[in-house]
Design a protein around this motif. Sequence first.
Motif, mmCIF file in Angstrom:
data_model
loop_
_atom_site.group_PDB
_atom_site.id
_atom_site.type_symbol
_atom_site.label_atom_id
_atom_site.label_comp_id
_atom_site.label_asym_id
_atom_site.label_seq_id
_atom_site.Cartn_x
_atom_site.Cartn_y
_atom_site.Cartn_z
ATOM 1 N N SER A 37 0.833 -1.206 0.000
ATOM 2 C CA SER A 37 0.000 0.000 0.000
ATOM 3 C C SER A 37 0.862 1.249 0.000
ATOM 4 O O SER A 37 0.419 2.320 -0.388
ATOM 5 N N GLY A 38 2.108 1.108 0.471
ATOM 6 C CA GLY A 38 3.003 2.254 0.529
ATOM 7 C C GLY A 38 2.690 3.198 1.676
ATOM 8 O O GLY A 38 3.254 4.283 1.761
ATOM 9 N N GLU A 39 1.822 2.769 2.572
ATOM 10 C CA GLU A 39 1.413 3.638 3.673
ATOM 11 C C GLU A 39 2.444 3.720 4.791
ATOM 12 O O GLU A 39 2.450 4.668 5.552
ATOM 13 N N SER A 40 3.306 2.722 4.901
ATOM 14 C CA SER A 40 4.319 2.750 5.953
ATOM 15 C C SER A 40 5.701 2.863 5.327
ATOM 16 O O SER A 40 5.905 2.549 4.158
ATOM 17 N N SER A 42 8.290 1.114 5.892
ATOM 18 C CA SER A 42 8.832 -0.192 5.555
ATOM 19 C C SER A 42 7.722 -1.230 5.633
ATOM 20 O O SER A 42 7.004 -1.296 6.628
ATOM 21 N N ASP A 43 7.577 -2.024 4.595
ATOM 22 C CA ASP A 43 6.578 -3.093 4.562
ATOM 23 C C ASP A 43 7.327 -4.421 4.547
ATOM 24 O O ASP A 43 7.972 -4.759 3.555
ATOM 25 N N PRO A 44 7.272 -5.174 5.647
ATOM 26 C CA PRO A 44 8.049 -6.421 5.717
ATOM 27 C C PRO A 44 7.621 -7.478 4.702
ATOM 28 O O PRO A 44 8.384 -8.394 4.419
ATOM 29 N N ASP A 45 6.418 -7.371 4.150
ATOM 30 C CA ASP A 45 5.950 -8.347 3.161
ATOM 31 C C ASP A 45 6.327 -7.983 1.733
ATOM 32 O O ASP A 45 6.096 -8.755 0.809
ATOM 33 N N PHE A 46 6.919 -6.797 1.538
ATOM 34 C CA PHE A 46 7.298 -6.325 0.206
ATOM 35 C C PHE A 46 8.755 -6.690 -0.053
ATOM 36 O O PHE A 46 9.655 -6.313 0.694
ATOM 37 N N ALA A 47 8.994 -7.447 -1.118
ATOM 38 C CA ALA A 47 10.331 -7.958 -1.423
ATOM 39 C C ALA A 47 11.284 -6.840 -1.840
ATOM 40 O O ALA A 47 10.930 -5.989 -2.651
ATOM 41 N N GLN A 48 12.477 -6.885 -1.271
ATOM 42 C CA GLN A 48 13.537 -5.969 -1.659
ATOM 43 C C GLN A 48 14.322 -6.598 -2.817
ATOM 44 O O GLN A 48 14.093 -7.746 -3.185
ATOM 45 N N GLN A 49 15.266 -5.838 -3.372
ATOM 46 C CA GLN A 49 15.954 -6.259 -4.605
ATOM 47 C C GLN A 49 16.574 -7.646 -4.533
ATOM 48 O O GLN A 49 16.434 -8.438 -5.467
ATOM 49 N N ALA A 50 17.244 -7.966 -3.436
ATOM 50 C CA ALA A 50 17.910 -9.272 -3.338
ATOM 51 C C ALA A 50 16.891 -10.401 -3.369
ATOM 52 O O ALA A 50 17.085 -11.416 -4.050
ATOM 53 N N GLU A 51 15.792 -10.235 -2.666
ATOM 54 C CA GLU A 51 14.772 -11.282 -2.666
ATOM 55 C C GLU A 51 14.065 -11.365 -4.011
ATOM 56 O O GLU A 51 13.727 -12.458 -4.469
ATOM 57 N N VAL A 52 13.835 -10.233 -4.655
ATOM 58 C CA VAL A 52 13.231 -10.247 -5.992
ATOM 59 C C VAL A 52 14.111 -11.063 -6.935
ATOM 60 O O VAL A 52 13.609 -11.907 -7.686
ATOM 61 N N PRO A 71 3.424 -3.821 -7.635
ATOM 62 C CA PRO A 71 2.712 -2.548 -7.609
ATOM 63 C C PRO A 71 2.805 -1.884 -6.221
ATOM 64 O O PRO A 71 2.729 -2.560 -5.199
ATOM 65 N N VAL A 72 2.977 -0.580 -6.236
ATOM 66 C CA VAL A 72 3.086 0.205 -5.000
ATOM 67 C C VAL A 72 1.900 1.156 -4.932
ATOM 68 O O VAL A 72 1.467 1.703 -5.943
ATOM 69 N N GLY A 73 1.385 1.345 -3.718
ATOM 70 C CA GLY A 73 0.267 2.260 -3.531
ATOM 71 C C GLY A 73 -1.072 1.630 -3.844
ATOM 72 O O GLY A 73 -2.008 2.333 -4.224
ATOM 73 N N VAL A 74 -1.160 0.321 -3.696
ATOM 74 C CA VAL A 74 -2.401 -0.397 -4.017
ATOM 75 C C VAL A 74 -2.834 -1.248 -2.828
ATOM 76 O O VAL A 74 -2.037 -1.606 -1.972
ATOM 77 N N ASP A 75 -4.103 -1.579 -2.811
ATOM 78 C CA ASP A 75 -4.628 -2.539 -1.846
ATOM 79 C C ASP A 75 -4.332 -3.936 -2.385
ATOM 80 O O ASP A 75 -4.666 -4.243 -3.540
ATOM 81 N N ALA A 76 -3.701 -4.773 -1.566
ATOM 82 C CA ALA A 76 -3.275 -6.096 -2.032
ATOM 83 C C ALA A 76 -4.447 -6.927 -2.540
ATOM 84 O O ALA A 76 -4.366 -7.539 -3.610
ATOM 85 N N ALA A 77 -5.530 -6.947 -1.790
ATOM 86 C CA ALA A 77 -6.691 -7.747 -2.210
ATOM 87 C C ALA A 77 -7.259 -7.225 -3.523
ATOM 88 O O ALA A 77 -7.568 -8.004 -4.427
ATOM 89 N N ALA A 78 -7.389 -5.921 -3.641
ATOM 90 C CA ALA A 78 -7.936 -5.333 -4.870
ATOM 91 C C ALA A 78 -7.045 -5.653 -6.068
ATOM 92 O O ALA A 78 -7.543 -5.958 -7.159
ATOM 93 N N GLU A 79 -5.738 -5.602 -5.882
ATOM 94 C CA GLU A 79 -4.798 -5.897 -6.979
ATOM 95 C C GLU A 79 -4.942 -7.349 -7.439
ATOM 96 O O GLU A 79 -4.974 -7.639 -8.641
ATOM 97 N N LEU A 80 -5.052 -8.267 -6.493
ATOM 98 C CA LEU A 80 -5.205 -9.678 -6.843
ATOM 99 C C LEU A 80 -6.567 -9.941 -7.485
ATOM 100 O O LEU A 80 -6.663 -10.699 -8.454
#
Length: 130
Positions: A37-40, A42-52, A71-80
């Motif tokens: 969602s980009g609201e915080s 740091s989002d621990p569930d969002f993969a950083q470059q090494a994990e990507v 995608p950044v700035g989106v609701d995860a459920a809505a995106e899926l």
Amino acid sequence: MIVVGYTTNRFGQAALDHGIAEARLRDSHLKVINSTSGESYSDPDFAQQAEVRDVQARLEASGVPFEFTQPVGVDAAAELLTAMDRPEAELLVIGLKHRSPVGKLLLGSTSQRLLLECPKPVLAVKPYEG
């Protein structure tokens, strides 16, 4: 197309494992979505470059055609759910966390929303604990 909701934990890994298996079984391709969602800060569930890079290498090694999006700035459920609205989408694969009834009440549940609102089959998986 098999859609996978990916997070950077064992639940996301389980979803990815099962998504790869389903894509092989159905002779389909994968769309792996890791959103925030980009609201915080740091989002621990969002993969950083090494994990990507690791996830993409794993997908390439699987031999299954894939697309990995973040995608950044989106609701995860809505995106899926939007991905599942595409005609070629066959199955949604998500990792399922155990949460207490109070936790669901206070925080809501992306998984619950997906299970209830997705118009197509949803495979909810847990990591193997054996």
